[in-house]
Design an enzyme around this catalytic site. Structure first.
Site, mmCIF file in Angstrom:
data_model
loop_
_atom_site.group_PDB
_atom_site.id
_atom_site.type_symbol
_atom_site.label_atom_id
_atom_site.label_comp_id
_atom_site.label_asym_id
_atom_site.label_seq_id
_atom_site.Cartn_x
_atom_site.Cartn_y
_atom_site.Cartn_z
ATOM 1 N N ASN A 123 15.780 -29.894 -5.600
ATOM 2 C CA ASN A 123 16.755 -29.426 -6.485
ATOM 3 C C ASN A 123 18.306 -29.919 -5.793
ATOM 4 O O ASN A 123 18.790 -29.425 -5.011
ATOM 5 C CB ASN A 123 16.890 -27.991 -6.781
ATOM 6 C CG ASN A 123 18.239 -27.740 -7.758
ATOM 7 O OD1 ASN A 123 18.622 -28.421 -8.259
ATOM 8 N ND2 ASN A 123 18.373 -26.340 -8.000
ATOM 9 N N LYS A 125 21.147 -30.035 -7.057
ATOM 10 C CA LYS A 125 22.286 -29.346 -7.584
ATOM 11 C C LYS A 125 23.390 -30.531 -7.944
ATOM 12 O O LYS A 125 23.282 -31.454 -8.197
ATOM 13 C CB LYS A 125 22.826 -28.167 -6.539
ATOM 14 C CG LYS A 125 21.493 -27.335 -6.158
ATOM 15 C CD LYS A 125 21.842 -26.149 -5.485
ATOM 16 C CE LYS A 125 20.586 -25.312 -5.458
ATOM 17 N NZ LYS A 125 20.914 -24.028 -4.646
ATOM 18 N N HIS A 207 17.395 -20.678 -13.010
ATOM 19 C CA HIS A 207 17.814 -20.699 -11.490
ATOM 20 C C HIS A 207 19.047 -19.570 -11.373
ATOM 21 O O HIS A 207 19.535 -19.442 -12.433
ATOM 22 C CB HIS A 207 18.536 -22.087 -11.059
ATOM 23 C CG HIS A 207 18.295 -22.377 -9.595
ATOM 24 N ND1 HIS A 207 19.689 -21.749 -8.829
ATOM 25 C CD2 HIS A 207 17.675 -22.936 -8.574
ATOM 26 C CE1 HIS A 207 19.661 -22.059 -7.781
ATOM 27 N NE2 HIS A 207 18.506 -22.465 -7.688
ATOM 28 N N GLU A 209 21.737 -19.632 -10.010
ATOM 29 C CA GLU A 209 23.003 -20.301 -10.195
ATOM 30 C C GLU A 209 23.443 -20.024 -11.717
ATOM 31 O O GLU A 209 24.715 -19.871 -12.012
ATOM 32 C CB GLU A 209 23.390 -21.338 -9.599
ATOM 33 C CG GLU A 209 23.336 -21.195 -7.980
ATOM 34 C CD GLU A 209 22.776 -22.541 -7.194
ATOM 35 O OE1 GLU A 209 22.707 -22.157 -5.993
ATOM 36 O OE2 GLU A 209 22.676 -23.421 -7.857
ATOM 37 N N GLU A 277 12.337 -17.301 -6.151
ATOM 38 C CA GLU A 277 13.513 -17.540 -5.172
ATOM 39 C C GLU A 277 14.548 -16.450 -5.174
ATOM 40 O O GLU A 277 15.205 -15.923 -5.910
ATOM 41 C CB GLU A 277 14.504 -18.910 -5.690
ATOM 42 C CG GLU A 277 13.820 -20.093 -5.839
ATOM 43 C CD GLU A 277 14.867 -21.145 -6.264
ATOM 44 O OE1 GLU A 277 15.085 -22.046 -5.001
ATOM 45 O OE2 GLU A 277 15.625 -21.183 -7.131
ATOM 46 N N GLY A 283 20.585 -20.695 -0.123
ATOM 47 C CA GLY A 283 21.811 -21.556 0.798
ATOM 48 C C GLY A 283 22.494 -20.487 1.822
ATOM 49 O O GLY A 283 23.510 -20.987 2.201
ATOM 50 N N SER A 323 16.117 -21.442 1.315
ATOM 51 C CA SER A 323 16.447 -21.680 2.643
ATOM 52 C C SER A 323 15.231 -22.610 3.229
ATOM 53 O O SER A 323 15.026 -22.277 4.480
ATOM 54 C CB SER A 323 17.195 -21.074 3.376
ATOM 55 O OG SER A 323 18.614 -20.414 2.930
#
Length: 367
Positions: A123, A125, A207, A209, A277, A283, A323
């Protein structure tokens, strides 16, 4: 053979996962009489813990499944502490636990709980420029990748066409989002028909985000997934908990609620890859331990078996994200229910992403 219940005994029988990843240690605690241990040291198949719990649930209603986030234990209170009952319990559990060695019959095959290929998604992003992505594509095109892995990358929308036209056919293209239906007066949105026209075979949905920054809720994400599947676009369906939800012991509640939203909306699970996730690991440089990730993946597969079908649970590919990098991917890949990865920052580094793709070799067994 049924176990005897003795309310006056006060015995507690606890199953715990300890030691090396995948080892099942069954510890019998009988505070008034004795303690004995028994080990089943081989790697367990995905349903082994659930099967053991199911076997044990026939013996006592005081069953706690998937309790805790660091250890997995199934506890029974007030069971008889005599040796016959203890022996009976082990016989019942042994009859329901299938060891991984019994299913790995081919030399050099990839052993996974899911029945599809190992799956690795990148991904990208909101990262990259035309020049930087040309370099990344060049690195990926020159990398030697294991053949028994499905590989997908998700570039920013504005670069999908550039990447599609220069990337090897060995790697498929995904979009990072899509709309809930056909295009029209939806400023800033991208329709499934448009990403399909660009050559995308997959879309990343749900996701964290999108959930926690953009504000998309479970039902909205479910609608997107249903429409994408109706247009023959595969869905990388993301789920995962916030740090405060994990610390509050709500990891499974959150993941199951998100899974249910997909289940309520989608017509089929044939082209869905589930990506677990944990939000606190995305991240941040923090990563769930292999045991923590495996525990949640087992729980997801168990939920699918109970709420969708045993066939879907068996076929589903459940991948891990958070990560993931070239240094930790091999240990994570060794876990039986981790069927691949969804990679963020490390997927922007061609050689490191290739290392993650090739971690499928950690799942290969020779018997």
């Amino acid at each position: 053979m049924a176990m005897k219940n003795d309310a006056t005994c006060g015995a507690t029988i606890t199953f715990e996962v300890e030691g090396e990843p995948g080892d099942l240690k069954a510890t019998v605690h009988c505070p008034r009489k004795r303690r004995s241990n028994r080990y089943l040291p081989m790697a367990l198949v995905s349903t082994s813990l659930g099967a053991a719990a199911a076997a044990a649930s026939q013996l006592s209603p005081q069953l706690t499944q998937f309790s805790g986030l660091r250890k997995i234990f199934v506890r029974f209170e007030n069971l008889a502490s005599d040796s016959n009952s203890t022996q009976c319990l082990f016989q019942n559990v042994d009859s329901h636990v299938q060891l991984a060695s019994s299913r790995k019959e081919c030399r050099g095959v990839v052993a996974m709980a899911g029945s599809g290929k190992f799956f690795v998604g990148g991904n990208w992003k909101c990262n990259g420029t035309k020049d930087s992505l040309n370099k990344l594509v060049s690195d990926l095109n020159s990398a030697a990748l294991e053949s028994d892995v499905d590989v997908v990358v998700a570039p920013p929308f504005v670069y999908i066409d550039q990447v599609k036209n220069s990337l090897s056919d060995r790697i498929e293209i995904a979009a990072q989002n899509c709309w809930t239906g056909k295009g029209g007066a939806f400023t800033g949105e991208i329709s499934v028909e448009q990403i399909k026209d660009l050559g995308c075979n997959w879309v990343v949905l749900g996701h964290s985000e999108r959930r926690h920054i953009i504000g998309e809720d479970d039902q909205f994400i479910g609608k997107k997934a249903a429409y994408a599947l109706s247009q023959n676009i595969g869905v990388i369906a993301c789920i995962g908990e916030l740090l405060e939800e994990r610390e509050a012991g709500k990891t499974f509640d959150v993941c199951f609620q998100q899974l249910k939203a997909y289940a309520d909306a989608v017509p089929s699970w044939d082209k869905i890859v589930i990506a677990y996730e944990p939000v606190w690991a995305i991240g941040t440089g923090k990563v769930a331990t292999p045991e923590q990730a495996q525990e949640v993946h087992v729980a997801i597969r168990d939920w699918l078996s109970k709420n969708v079908s045993a066939e879907v649970a068996s076929k589903a590919r459940i991948i891990y994200g958070g990560s993931v990098n070239g240094g930790n991917c091999a240990e994570l890949a060794k876990q039986e229910d981790i069927d691949g990865f969804l990679v963020g920052g490390a997927s922007l580094k061609g050689l490191e992403f290739a290392t993650i793709i090739n971690s499928v070799t950690s799942k290969k067994v020779a018997v």
